[in-house]
Design an enzyme around this catalytic site. Structure first.
Site, short mmCIF file in Angstrom:
data_model
loop_
_atom_site.label_atom_id
_atom_site.label_comp_id
_atom_site.label_asym_id
_atom_site.label_seq_id
_atom_site.Cartn_x
_atom_site.Cartn_y
_atom_site.Cartn_z
N GLU A 39 0.81 -1.23 0.00
CA GLU A 39 0.00 0.00 0.00
C GLU A 39 0.84 1.28 0.00
O GLU A 39 0.33 2.34 -0.33
CB GLU A 39 -0.96 0.02 1.20
CG GLU A 39 -0.24 0.21 2.53
CD GLU A 39 -1.04 1.01 3.54
OE1 GLU A 39 -2.21 1.33 3.28
OE2 GLU A 39 -0.47 1.31 4.60
N ASN A 40 2.15 1.16 0.36
CA ASN A 40 3.03 2.34 0.38
C ASN A 40 4.16 2.23 -0.64
O ASN A 40 5.17 2.93 -0.52
CB ASN A 40 3.64 2.52 1.77
CG ASN A 40 2.62 2.55 2.89
OD1 ASN A 40 2.55 1.62 3.68
ND2 ASN A 40 1.81 3.59 2.93
N HIS A 68 -4.18 3.08 2.00
CA HIS A 68 -3.58 3.89 0.92
C HIS A 68 -3.85 3.30 -0.48
O HIS A 68 -3.22 3.72 -1.45
CB HIS A 68 -2.07 4.03 1.12
CG HIS A 68 -1.71 4.93 2.26
ND1 HIS A 68 -1.88 6.29 2.21
CD2 HIS A 68 -1.19 4.67 3.49
CE1 HIS A 68 -1.48 6.84 3.35
NE2 HIS A 68 -1.06 5.88 4.15
N HIS A 155 -5.26 -5.30 7.89
CA HIS A 155 -4.60 -4.00 7.84
C HIS A 155 -5.33 -3.07 8.80
O HIS A 155 -6.44 -2.60 8.51
CB HIS A 155 -4.66 -3.47 6.40
CG HIS A 155 -3.74 -2.32 6.17
ND1 HIS A 155 -2.40 -2.48 5.89
CD2 HIS A 155 -3.95 -0.99 6.22
CE1 HIS A 155 -1.84 -1.31 5.74
NE2 HIS A 155 -2.75 -0.37 5.95
N HIS A 182 3.61 -0.65 10.72
CA HIS A 182 4.97 -0.45 10.23
C HIS A 182 6.06 -0.79 11.23
O HIS A 182 7.21 -0.40 11.04
CB HIS A 182 5.17 0.99 9.72
CG HIS A 182 4.45 1.31 8.45
ND1 HIS A 182 4.80 2.34 7.60
CD2 HIS A 182 3.38 0.72 7.86
CE1 HIS A 182 3.98 2.39 6.57
NE2 HIS A 182 3.10 1.41 6.71
FE FE2 Z 1 1.38 1.20 5.50
FE FE2 Z 2 -1.94 1.58 6.15
#
Ligand code: FE2
Ligand code: FE2
Length: 279
Positions: A39-40, A68, A155, A182
């Protein structure tokens, strides 16, 4: 079956870490299927066809997303064409979200792996109920019958919500693993009914950072409450963070889960593939 799951890939240095480490980890650990949360992947915000292509080229079988998912608008059309990319399952029906929230894959060895991506509702942009959504999928595809392995990427922000999801799926999935925070948590375990679990896989990121971003802007926002720019991914060497899971051939339940941390500045750990499962 041996599976690898790796947490949120943050920007270029982390895509490079995936390219550097995934092919050798696949060989060393005998990984039959590899899932990465992406997603990043595109400079910290969402995913593009090019960034996804880099991850697939490194040997990743499935990419999951999160809050995201749609930061890069091309993802809205790319996901329709790319079945190996999945987004959170529990969008409201009226969103008519493109793509899929769950996908059944067949490995090179002919075994079926169901991957489900969920988005939590605590301290997040609230979607539909992730528990009801995953329940429908797990009842439609039983572990050991409809799939040889089932991986759930939860998530979510709240540790409690991720842990509750682990127990909710216990005995019905091979692995429930959290993403989004993270930072890898130290609670890899096999739950009482046989599902492997870790609250957060951790990011594939440069850990000389604030959750993968260059430190200056987050510190400025915390100290002054004034935003002076976008968050940018930290560009030092990334630590690839994830979990290694070994499943039972017949039941699809987990026999072993161990963390993986390789590269960059976090303490390093890679499972010994020859070791027998604990217990
Ligand atoms: Fe993330
Ligand atoms: Fe996220």
């Amino acid at each position: 079956m041996r599976l690898g799951f790796f947490g949120d890939v943050v920007g270029r240095s982390c895509r490079e870490a995936v390219a550097r480490h995934i092919p050798s980890l696949r060989r060393r650990l005998g990984l039959e299927f590899v899932v990465v949360n992406a997603e990043n992947a595109a400079a910290g915000f969402g995913i593009t066809e090019n960034t996804a292509g880099e991850l697939f080229a490194a040997g990743v079988d499935c990419l999951t997303l999160g809050n995201h998912a749609w930061d890069q608008k091309e993802a809205l059309t790319y996901i329709v064409r790319e079945e190996r990319l999945i987004r959170p399952l529990n969008y409201p029906a009226f969103a008519a979200a493109p793509g899929r929230g769950a996908q059944l894959f067949t490995t090179d060895r002919g075994r079926r792996v169901l991957v489900i991506n969920l988005l939590g509702r605590v301290h997040m942009d609230s979607l539909d109920d992730a528990f009801a959504a995953v329940d429908r999928e797990l009842e439609a595809c039983h572990l050991g019958a409809g799939a040889d392995a089932i991986v759930v990427d939860m998530h979510a922000e709240a540790t409690s919500e991720k842990m509750a999801m682990g127990h909710f799926c216990d005995g019905r999935a091979s692995l429930v693993v959290g993403t989004h925070s993270h930072v890898p948590t130290a609670d890899a375990q096999i739950l009482p009914n046989g599902t492997a679990y870790q609250t957060d896989a951790g990011a594939c990121a440069d850990y000389d950072s604030v959750i993968g971003n260059q430190k200056e802007e987050p510190i400025r926002r915390f100290t002054t409450r004034i935003s002076q720019g976008r968050f940018k991914p930290a560009e030092g060497e990334a630590t690839l963070c994830g979990v290694f899971v070994e499943t039972d051939e017949a039941s699809g339940l987990a026999r072993r889960i161990e963390p993986i941390r390789i590269g960059g500045r976090l303490s390093q750990t890679v499972p010994d593939p020859t070791m027998a499962p604990a217990g």
